[in-house]
Design a protein around this motif. Structure first.
Motif, mmCIF file in Angstrom:
data_model
loop_
_atom_site.group_PDB
_atom_site.id
_atom_site.type_symbol
_atom_site.label_atom_id
_atom_site.label_comp_id
_atom_site.label_asym_id
_atom_site.label_seq_id
_atom_site.Cartn_x
_atom_site.Cartn_y
_atom_site.Cartn_z
ATOM 1 N N UNK A 55 -3.372 -8.952 4.432
ATOM 2 C CA UNK A 55 -2.775 -7.714 4.929
ATOM 3 C C UNK A 55 -3.601 -6.490 4.529
ATOM 4 N N UNK A 56 -4.140 -6.505 3.325
ATOM 5 C CA UNK A 56 -4.980 -5.384 2.885
ATOM 6 C C UNK A 56 -6.217 -5.265 3.779
ATOM 7 N N UNK A 57 -6.852 -6.403 4.062
ATOM 8 C CA UNK A 57 -8.007 -6.394 4.949
ATOM 9 C C UNK A 57 -7.653 -5.903 6.337
ATOM 10 N N UNK A 58 -6.510 -6.325 6.842
ATOM 11 C CA UNK A 58 -6.053 -5.853 8.153
ATOM 12 C C UNK A 58 -5.858 -4.343 8.152
ATOM 13 N N UNK A 59 -5.168 -3.840 7.107
ATOM 14 C CA UNK A 59 -4.912 -2.411 7.027
ATOM 15 C C UNK A 59 -6.188 -1.598 6.930
ATOM 16 N N UNK A 60 -7.149 -2.078 6.160
ATOM 17 C CA UNK A 60 -8.416 -1.363 6.000
ATOM 18 C C UNK A 60 -9.191 -1.300 7.308
ATOM 19 N N UNK A 61 -8.892 -2.208 8.224
ATOM 20 C CA UNK A 61 -9.593 -2.249 9.504
ATOM 21 C C UNK A 61 -8.743 -1.723 10.661
ATOM 22 N N UNK A 62 -7.698 -0.949 10.337
ATOM 23 C CA UNK A 62 -6.985 -0.218 11.378
ATOM 24 C C UNK A 62 -5.666 -0.783 11.830
ATOM 25 N N UNK A 63 -5.266 -1.943 11.345
ATOM 26 C CA UNK A 63 -3.976 -2.505 11.727
ATOM 27 C C UNK A 63 -2.868 -1.997 10.794
ATOM 28 N N UNK A 64 -1.628 -2.263 11.180
ATOM 29 C CA UNK A 64 -0.468 -1.927 10.333
ATOM 30 C C UNK A 64 0.347 -3.198 10.113
ATOM 31 N N UNK A 65 -0.088 -4.029 9.180
ATOM 32 C CA UNK A 65 0.588 -5.308 8.955
ATOM 33 C C UNK A 65 1.905 -5.140 8.201
ATOM 34 N N UNK A 66 2.843 -6.024 8.525
ATOM 35 C CA UNK A 66 4.134 -6.078 7.828
ATOM 36 C C UNK A 66 4.300 -7.503 7.304
ATOM 37 N N UNK A 67 3.667 -7.826 6.168
ATOM 38 C CA UNK A 67 3.810 -9.175 5.608
ATOM 39 C C UNK A 67 5.171 -9.350 4.941
ATOM 40 N N UNK A 68 5.699 -10.555 5.017
ATOM 41 C CA UNK A 68 6.944 -10.872 4.318
ATOM 42 C C UNK A 68 6.654 -11.817 3.163
ATOM 43 N N UNK A 69 7.189 -11.475 1.997
ATOM 44 C CA UNK A 69 7.250 -12.408 0.872
ATOM 45 C C UNK A 69 8.674 -12.954 0.853
ATOM 46 N N UNK A 70 8.819 -14.268 0.899
ATOM 47 C CA UNK A 70 10.104 -14.890 1.200
ATOM 48 C C UNK A 70 11.219 -14.489 0.241
ATOM 49 N N UNK A 71 10.905 -14.308 -1.036
ATOM 50 C CA UNK A 71 11.827 -13.756 -2.024
ATOM 51 C C UNK A 71 11.024 -12.845 -2.934
ATOM 52 N N UNK A 72 11.637 -11.752 -3.382
ATOM 53 C CA UNK A 72 10.915 -10.822 -4.261
ATOM 54 C C UNK A 72 10.429 -11.513 -5.525
#
Length: 335
Positions: free
Chosen positions: A64-81
């Motif tokens: 997700x960090x790589x996606x964001x750095x390249x212009x995307x807006x990712x919304x990753x889910x972690x199944x439980x905090x």
């Protein structure tokens, strides 16, 4: 809408509104998520916009960090905090610092969604409340909604934010508001004003608290599930309490907090995480620094035990109305 439906609606409208938004995580695609929050999104928006990821929290956040750095807006889910700790280094060392360490050349506009908190007998590996850990990390924002309406508006604002946001979803509130006690019939979101959620896109700015109930005798600061516990306690105790739902703890609406405590002269802080080192300690310090000459009683904290989350004693660990009422009576002198 209940909270599951409201979050699903927020994701749906942002996927339709912005081609740079995408969703991924464990079981979020075909299955629709363990709590069904992403149900139908892959079918409506395609395999490249909503897809499954391996069981690797560090890998999910790193991607997700790589996606964001390249212009995307990712919304990753972690199944439980509770499962987010394998990704903690990525969040702290990379996501939180990327915009600053690159002089603004890169950013990490990711929104990490995760079910959070107790109340469903999930035990110590599915019910923890780690918000204070994230609040301590400069560069991360931390949001915790308490109603379907807030959940949708805050999530849309988080996705549009250029900084990384930890979006914690109280799973105890997914299908209905908590009436404050486990031994009563649980309410549903039906006919609750906070469940009147518009179908279209709207935003609630991060860092704006909500005065749920005005009052003159004392201020209660809460967020997430504890807003509903506080509401139940206030109805029972007969004290004229002002209840503030913080909505986000970073950024924090300190102006609303200061105005309320300066008016009432008394403050009780309520959260379900352990008391020692919990975010209530930071709130207490901020209130003391800004409202010292207005305070008529010591600031009180009502929180979870300073122990690992006890599966068998969850409802004793979970702060309930009785503990909050006792604190309110102490600060107001109505013992």
């Amino acid at each position: 809408m209940n909270m599951v439906q409201a979050i699903n609606s927020a994701l749906d409208v942002k996927l339709a509104d912005d081609p740079d938004v995408l969703i991924f995580g464990q079981d979020v695609g075909y299955f629709g998520g363990v709590f069904r929050v992403t149900d139908g999104l892959q079918e409506r928006h395609g395999l490249q916009r909503c897809f499954d990821a391996p069981i690797s929290e560090g890998g999910i956040i790193a991607t997700a960090i790589g996606m964001g750095a390249n212009g995307l807006r990712p919304v990753p889910e972690i199944q439980f905090a509770d499962y987010i700790l394998p990704a903690f280094d990525q969040l702290v060392s990379e996501a939180a610092r990327l915009r600053y360490r690159s002089g603004g050349e890169f950013s990490a506009p990711l929104t990490v969604r995760s079910p959070y908190g107790g109340g469903i007998f999930g035990g110590q590996t599915h019910s923890q409340s780690p918000e204070a850990i994230f609040a301590h990390i400069t560069g991360l924002k931390t949001v915790i909604p308490s109603t379907p309406y807030d959940a949708k508006g805050l999530l849309i604002a988080a996705i549009e934010d250029d900084d990384p946001v930890i979006f914690l979803e109280p799973k105890r509130l997914y299908n209905g508001p908590f009436d404050g006690r486990h031994d009563r019939p649980l309410k549903t979101w039906a006919n609750e004003p906070a469940a009147l959620v518009p179908e279209d896109l709207y935003r609630i700015p991060l860092g704006t608290a909500n005065v749920v109930r005005p009052g003159e005798a004392a201020t209660v600061l809460a967020y997430g599930t504890m807003v509903h516990v506080a509401s139940a306690a206030i109805e029972e105790c007969g004290i004229d309490v002002e209840l503030i739902d913080l909505r986000s703890i970073v950024p924090l609406d300190i102006e609303t907090i200061t105005a309320s405590v300066s008016k009432t002269g008394r403050c009780v802080i309520l959260h379900e995480a352990s008391r020692f080192g919990g975010f209530g300690g930071e709130l207490s310090a901020l209130v003391q620094e800004r409202c010292f000459y207005h305070l008529e009683a010591p600031i009180e904290r009502v929180a979870g035990w300073d122990t690992p989350y006890p599966h068998a004693f969850e409802w004793d660990y979970f702060p309930g109305p009785d503990r909050l009422i006792a604190a309110l009576r102490r600060v107001t002198g109505a013992v």
